[in-house]
Design a protein around this motif. Structure first.
Motif, PDB file in Angstrom:
ATOM      1  N   GLN A  39     106.528   7.677  -8.463  1.00  0.00           N
ATOM      2  CA  GLN A  39     107.753   7.632  -7.647  1.00  0.00           C
ATOM      3  C   GLN A  39     107.684   8.703  -6.559  1.00  0.00           C
ATOM      4  O   GLN A  39     107.982   8.453  -5.392  1.00  0.00           O
ATOM      5  CB  GLN A  39     108.978   7.832  -8.562  1.00  0.00           C
ATOM      6  CG  GLN A  39     110.326   7.669  -7.861  1.00  0.00           C
ATOM      7  CD  GLN A  39     110.870   8.979  -7.331  1.00  0.00           C
ATOM      8  OE1 GLN A  39     110.489  10.050  -7.795  1.00  0.00           O
ATOM      9  NE2 GLN A  39     111.735   8.900  -6.324  1.00  0.00           N
ATOM     10  N   LYS A  40     107.265   9.912  -6.961  1.00  0.00           N
ATOM     11  CA  LYS A  40     107.226  11.014  -6.001  1.00  0.00           C
ATOM     12  C   LYS A  40     106.137  10.798  -4.947  1.00  0.00           C
ATOM     13  O   LYS A  40     106.334  11.079  -3.767  1.00  0.00           O
ATOM     14  CB  LYS A  40     106.995  12.335  -6.737  1.00  0.00           C
ATOM     15  CG  LYS A  40     108.218  12.792  -7.527  1.00  0.00           C
ATOM     16  CD  LYS A  40     107.956  14.102  -8.274  1.00  0.00           C
ATOM     17  CE  LYS A  40     109.247  14.609  -8.910  1.00  0.00           C
ATOM     18  NZ  LYS A  40     109.009  15.796  -9.764  1.00  0.00           N
ATOM     19  N   ALA A  41     104.992  10.301  -5.407  1.00  0.00           N
ATOM     20  CA  ALA A  41     103.896  10.076  -4.464  1.00  0.00           C
ATOM     21  C   ALA A  41     104.294   9.019  -3.436  1.00  0.00           C
ATOM     22  O   ALA A  41     103.956   9.124  -2.244  1.00  0.00           O
ATOM     23  CB  ALA A  41     102.633   9.657  -5.220  1.00  0.00           C
ATOM     24  N   GLY A  42     105.030   8.002  -3.894  1.00  0.00           N
ATOM     25  CA  GLY A  42     105.509   6.980  -2.973  1.00  0.00           C
ATOM     26  C   GLY A  42     106.386   7.582  -1.887  1.00  0.00           C
ATOM     27  O   GLY A  42     106.234   7.289  -0.686  1.00  0.00           O
ATOM     28  N   VAL A  43     107.278   8.438  -2.283  1.00  0.00           N
ATOM     29  CA  VAL A  43     108.172   9.101  -1.333  1.00  0.00           C
ATOM     30  C   VAL A  43     107.366   9.962  -0.351  1.00  0.00           C
ATOM     31  O   VAL A  43     107.616   9.956   0.863  1.00  0.00           O
ATOM     32  CB  VAL A  43     109.207   9.956  -2.101  1.00  0.00           C
ATOM     33  CG1 VAL A  43     109.951  10.865  -1.144  1.00  0.00           C
ATOM     34  CG2 VAL A  43     110.178   9.064  -2.865  1.00  0.00           C
ATOM     35  N   LEU A  44     106.394  10.687  -0.888  1.00  0.00           N
ATOM     36  CA  LEU A  44     105.571  11.539  -0.012  1.00  0.00           C
ATOM     37  C   LEU A  44     104.828  10.692   1.025  1.00  0.00           C
ATOM     38  O   LEU A  44     104.703  11.081   2.187  1.00  0.00           O
ATOM     39  CB  LEU A  44     104.559  12.346  -0.838  1.00  0.00           C
ATOM     40  CG  LEU A  44     105.130  13.465  -1.712  1.00  0.00           C
ATOM     41  CD1 LEU A  44     103.989  14.163  -2.459  1.00  0.00           C
ATOM     42  CD2 LEU A  44     105.911  14.478  -0.886  1.00  0.00           C
ATOM     43  N   TYR A  45     104.340   9.542   0.566  1.00  0.00           N
ATOM     44  CA  TYR A  45     103.637   8.654   1.504  1.00  0.00           C
ATOM     45  C   TYR A  45     104.561   8.299   2.661  1.00  0.00           C
ATOM     46  O   TYR A  45     104.170   8.356   3.835  1.00  0.00           O
ATOM     47  CB  TYR A  45     103.159   7.406   0.772  1.00  0.00           C
ATOM     48  CG  TYR A  45     102.686   6.317   1.715  1.00  0.00           C
ATOM     49  CD1 TYR A  45     101.601   6.541   2.574  1.00  0.00           C
ATOM     50  CD2 TYR A  45     103.322   5.082   1.765  1.00  0.00           C
ATOM     51  CE1 TYR A  45     101.176   5.561   3.454  1.00  0.00           C
ATOM     52  CE2 TYR A  45     102.897   4.090   2.642  1.00  0.00           C
ATOM     53  CZ  TYR A  45     101.825   4.336   3.496  1.00  0.00           C
ATOM     54  OH  TYR A  45     101.410   3.374   4.369  1.00  0.00           O
ATOM     55  N   GLN A  46     105.802   7.937   2.359  1.00  0.00           N
ATOM     56  CA  GLN A  46     106.731   7.549   3.408  1.00  0.00           C
ATOM     57  C   GLN A  46     107.074   8.723   4.328  1.00  0.00           C
ATOM     58  O   GLN A  46     107.045   8.610   5.550  1.00  0.00           O
ATOM     59  CB  GLN A  46     108.024   6.993   2.796  1.00  0.00           C
ATOM     60  CG  GLN A  46     107.871   5.585   2.239  1.00  0.00           C
ATOM     61  CD  GLN A  46     107.544   4.555   3.325  1.00  0.00           C
ATOM     62  OE1 GLN A  46     107.863   4.747   4.508  1.00  0.00           O
ATOM     63  NE2 GLN A  46     106.890   3.476   2.924  1.00  0.00           N
TER      64      GLN A  46
END
Lengths: 757, 757
Positions: free
Chosen positions: A108-115
């Motif tokens: 979840q956190k990595a997804g947010v960082l990607y964005q």
């Protein structure tokens, strides 16, 4: 899971090598321009517009920037350690459990960082991990541990599988456009869809009910449905499994009914457990747990299906419930452990970061919420977190003032409630609610008392060490049922050594206590009064509790009037779960050579008797010292009353219980009776200066001046001889009612529920 | 003493009226120019030059200014409340005791305010109160309470009277010039001189000895002597009562000898209890208490009789002792509760403000002291406080780094000692000292273990609630002797259920343990080893304790090797006083239905048996959770060992003891034996995130590889199979010694006291 720091460093090194190799591979870029759905994602929690706004403010919003930095450091370290998706084998606390739980959060956190950071290494990390899950899940059987009524696949219970999907839906949304259509199809067909089916269609006993477990299930199915644009899943989330009816008499592991009235789905889960005041029927500990899926799914629905107006549903109860929950915490932000609640859970929990940010952003931008967000020290990395960060940055915060508050229970607000009386630093939590679902305790009209976030009289909470594998797999211990849920474990009356409703959930869940009155308008006088007539058939209990500020006393004190009327003679046990060291009593007591249990069942088997006495005067007094403060209980007693010192811990073969004390008043062979007591907090002791200040009670006499069907009047006389009178109306309690009564040849005339002067 | 806030406000009002009337009376000014002694005062603690310097800096020295402001507010409020000098009746904690204690401090502070602020209202307040004391003291009989071996007049014991005079001497010095000669004569003849005589000549059993009580007496007599310029009193203070010899066999209330060797006076009190390293033989709790008279009298002597060079006496031991004392505190500044010590006493105590400021000013201006002063948040309002305030203001402060340290005990430093091993956040306090005077415990080679200021294995401390009147008058409780002093109450070996030296003070005070070696040079390995041969005649105990940093472990761990050799078979009990909740054991245990005491005497009567087991493997393991951290004890056991869970609290008829746990290893019918154990701190648990990290021990096997007269070798193998070997030299321990031994066919060659690799 054993941590080896040297191993961790090795992993970091290996990870760095891997990273530097992968950096040169830029072929993944093509994915981001491949399909026509680019504009639609992210849409669930982060939105395309939100990402733009956040990027524009980065570096200029301290609390958001700091949160982002911490998350980035965490995920970078995690990426360096490498991906592990082990075959599931453990209960809570075991390695595979902890790892899959960690994985969902990392994705979840990595997804947010990607964005936010637009760095593909994060998208790749999510994709790689999802592909490993996809490869495993295709052939994954039920989890090997069999204890749950609804076994998951990644975890031992569907509940945890649902947690996973709630987080992973967000991750998937964030990298949706990074993936090729083939990749998406692979994941959706082999992982997400069967995963959603397993926790719903394949596990209706888990999914198809009104329960915090089901809320997670609904949110999981709904959120992946929103990302996948799958209307069938979204409908299943909102309204439950179509055309499915369950046996209304089946029960779950905790003794709760699986689905008594056939209601199911996310909307029913909002409808049923929340009262119109936003009180959640299981209590704050589980509200905190349920809060995250309620709010995060609601945020997703708000973003993807604004036409549902989810935040306005049931007159805006979701946002109201956040305010109720924040008020159900002590001065330190720790939630009151009503029903099954683990102590120490507080509004510093991540679920409350979500709650506070969403409440601020989608609610009325209450500046008090900003001060809590600031204490939390982090925000959601999304549109709502941005709003909070900007609010703090612009200096809009104000203190969040908790006040005395009465929270109704029940879907219509008509099933009793919880009253919190606050007067200066003293807080009293008075529970006159309904059963509280399967996590409820048999503790009608019980209370706990706090000063500045420290317990004066405690509520034991649950008997469980959540997620500590060595303690029963981190799950409920048998002492939760044999001790923590029993009436004698609580600060209320136990009749004839049996628990309320005989400890039977079926009966308890049919009833609730009833408010007599609540009054908090007067700055100095906070009162709550409620009645229970079903806990012991034939016996009525009317309890009136007040926190009174009296200029003759150093601090506000608690007055407790428990009026019991019964159609037969009973034994009443009235415990006070104090903490700390006995300082003084005004009665002689004996201590036994051997410690033996007080009884054999209903929780009594867990109490050792450490001391016994006969009450020797009209007032029995006990003073104790805890964490540098003196406290005195003054209780009206008669010469037939037994006084007991007890300690928790008998029949506890695995040291699951805390060895804590109680003082207990036992009145035998009595029909109608009145228990009246005052608890004062006074003075203090410093081990540094070694000075004891105001270590004695300020009460000379506590006396019943009148006790009739309609009124009970108590006088409190301090050591200097100043007397105050408190009269509570037992029957006609309306605010407008006028009263005129004679006590000791003196007339008292007033309007309203109580008199205090 | 009951606090009534309304009464307090009345007093404030009355006091203000009195003040405004008196303001118009300015006739007192004449006093200040009346006599020829003007230039000589103040001279004791404040000096005339110091006052000038302070006045010049006021407003420019934040920590001093803040302290001054706080003191001024306190005294102004006190003056407004009015003076009360009640006829003495109470024990510690009672009103008259508390009031006279408060009065002495108020006078001292008011005197200082008079000097610094040059406002006569403060001088007048001191004068008025002193005159009330003078009027009362003339005819005052002995204090009515009879418990003390040396009754005072204002207080129940001479000790408190001496406290009073130490403070009041300073007040008198400050207003000396404000008083007329007649007033001074009145006070000196009717109050100070008889007061000094009562606590010395009239109370030789109190005054004429080496004891912290006597130090207060000496300082009191000496300080008033310095102010009055009375050489006889000064001599009596420095050297004791002239030509007086006491019965060498008499004892005081605590069982200590009154005066075994005839030594007395302030200099003897410096000579005897302090080791050359500055360790005070009673331990840090009493050192803190004794510190104030030592240092404040020394400061007075330095100012008035600089030719004595008091701060250089015994190679500067007074200043050295401050450094020792600061090192005898945990990470929070709390003193280790060696011997009789109340937990929570810390370097935030006012006596330590004195100590730190004096040490800075009269010592080497150690910048580390400034950081402690800053934490204390206040300074002495005198020359030394000014120096500290200037040091802080000029940014000279540096962290006060506590290191591993070995402090010798005994006047010559040859009577054992106390070693403190520090390794990252782990602190171990190992006691191999002499008896510790009448406040000593029978706990040869005992230890306690800390992490970041929290106890891992506790030392119980004393059984007393200092100054809490309701608990035995605030004095020592009988459980101090029956429990706290007994060997079984400590983390060391008890043989045949009897305490060291049979619990006999006469015998214990003849002996001390002996250092085997101490090593702290290696960053990763801190070791202390000591031997006791007198506690149990015929039995020798050699204990080697280490805190080892091993890269295979998360944190440094404790290794404990207790080698016992005896001329006969004994039962050895080896307790571990852990705190918190049992998490896991690797052995099966039974819990009894009733709790019964473990024994009938020597402290055993206070321990309930909560669980029993037979050790089932070569290593017995116990894990527990305390304050969010996991700990595991791994102990080498054999199949004949008994394992016991015990809890303090049996035979405690007044709830004087804390209900805390121990785990105990019992080895019966054994002549020579070795107790080897490791305690790890690992991971943690957060009730907010509900995540349990690293909750399991990292040790697979702990094994004795060699145990000979000369060497003991222990291997520690972690769960990944990595093995470390620790070899301690039992006999030839010099740093230069070369060793070469064969263990399991492998040669080990090293120089120094231990091997670890």
């Amino acid at each position: 899971m054993n941590f080896s720091w040297s191993k961790l460093f090795q992993f970091v090194l290996v990870g760095m090598v891997v990273m530097s190799c992968k950096k040169e591979n830029t072929s993944v870029v093509e994915h981001t321009t491949e399909t026509s759905t680019i504009q639609e994602h992210p849409k669930l929690i982060l939105t395309a517009q939100g990402v733009k706004d956040i990027r524009a403010q980065l570096g200029n919003i301290p609390i958001f920037d700091n949160t982002l930095k911490a998350v980035q450091e965490e995920i970078d370290a995690e990426i360096a350690l490498g991906i592990d998706t082990p075959i599931p084998v453990d209960y809570s606390g075991g390695y595979t459990h902890v790892r899959h739980k960690s994985n969902m959060i990392m994705m979840q956190k990595a997804g947010v960082l990607y964005q936010i950071l637009d760095d593909e290494k994060y998208a790749k990390y999510v994709k790689d991990m999802l592909m490993q899950y996809e490869a495993m899940y295709k052939t994954l059987p039920l989890h090997p541990k069999t204890r749950s009524y609804a076994r998951g696949k990644l975890f031992w219970q569907c509940l945890n599988d649902s947690n996973w999907l709630v987080y992973v839906s967000q991750a998937y949304d964030c990298i949706y456009n990074y993936l090729s259509e083939d990749e998406r199809n692979t994941l959706e067909n082999n992982l997400f869809k069967p995963f959603a089916d397993h926790i719903s269609i394949d596990s209706p006993q888990f999914y198809q009910r009104v329960h915090n477990h089901s809320t997670w299930g609904n949110a999981a199915v709904g959120m992946i449905g929103l990302v996948m644009n799958d209307e069938e899943l979204i409908d299943r989330a909102l309204y439950g499994i179509k055309d499915l009816k369950l046996d209304a008499n089946e029960k779950d592991d905790d003794g709760g009914f699986l689905n008594k009235d056939g209601k199911a789905g996310f909307l029913a889960n909002i409808e049923e457990p929340f009262s119109p005041d936003g009180y959640y029927n299981e209590g704050p500990y589980y509200q905190r747990y349920a809060m995250y899926p309620f709010l995060i799914f609601a945020e997703g629905l708000h973003n993807v299906k604004p036409e549902l107006k989810i935040f306005e549903y049931k007159e805006g109860v979701l946002l109201k419930s956040i305010n109720a929950l924040l008020n159900l915490s002590d001065a330190d932000g720790d939630f009151f452990p009503l029903n099954d609640g683990q102590k120490g859970m507080s509004y510093y929990n991540d679920a409350l970061v979500t709650a506070v940010d969403i409440s601020y952003h989608f609610g009325t931008q209450d500046p008090g919420l900003l001060s809590i967000a600031k204490e939390q020290g982090k925000v959601l990395l999304d549109d709502s977190g941005l709003a909070v960060a900007l609010g703090i940055k612009n200096g809009n915060e104000k203190p969040f003032n908790k006040k005395s508050i009465n929270l109704s229970d029940g879907p219509e607000g008509t099933q009793g409630g919880v009253a919190i009386l606050r007067n200066e630093d003293i807080e009293l939590v008075f529970k006159y609610a309904a059963q509280g679902s399967s996590h409820g305790h048999y503790d009608k009209l019980s209370y706990s008392l706090y000063e500045k976030g420290e317990e004066i009289l405690q509520d034991y909470g649950l008997a469980r060490f959540v997620n500590i594998e060595q303690k029963g797999g981190g799950n409920y211990l048998k002492e939760n049922k044999t001790w923590a849920k029993q009436t004698i474990a609580h600060n209320t009356v136990t009749q004839n050594e049996t628990s309320h409703f005989n400890g039977k959930y079926d009966i308890g869940s049919q009833h609730h206590s009833v408010l007599n009155y609540f009054s908090s308008e007067n700055e100095k006088v906070k009162v709550a009064s409620a009645k229970e007539v079903n806990a012991y058939p034939g016996t009525e209990m009317l309890r009136t509790m007040a926190i009174l500020k009296d200029e003759d006393f150093e601090k506000p004190y608690m007055l407790d009037i428990m009026k019991v009327t019964s159609d037969k003679a009973n034994q009443y046990d009235f415990p006070y779960y104090f903490l700390g060291q006995v300082v003084e009593t005004n009665f002689e007591y004996q201590t036994p050579k051997s410690l033996n249990p007080l009884g054999t069942k209903n929780g009594y088997q867990h109490l050792y008797v450490e001391g016994t006495a006969k009450a020797s005067s009209d007032n029995s007094k006990l003073s104790w010292l805890n964490k540098g403060k003196f406290y005195t209980l003054t209780s009206i007693t008669n010469a037939n009353d037994d006084l007991l010192f007890t300690r928790i811990g008998a029949n506890d073969p695995e040291f699951n219980l805390r060895r804590e004390a109680a003082f207990m008043l036992r009145r035998r062979n009595t029909t109608n009776t009145l228990f009246v007591s005052v608890i004062e907090s006074h003075g203090g002791y410093s081990p540094v200066s070694e000075s004891a200040v105001n270590s004695n009670s300020n009460i000379k006499t506590l006396k019943v001046e009148l006790d009739s069907e309609d009124y009970t009047a108590i006088s409190i006389t301090n050591v200097n001889g100043n007397t105050k009178l408190f009269i509570t109306a037992n029957t006609d309690t309306s605010k407008e009612a006028n009263h005129n009564i004679k006590i000791n040849d003196k007339n008292y005339e007033w309007s309203g529920s109580y008199y205090f002067k």
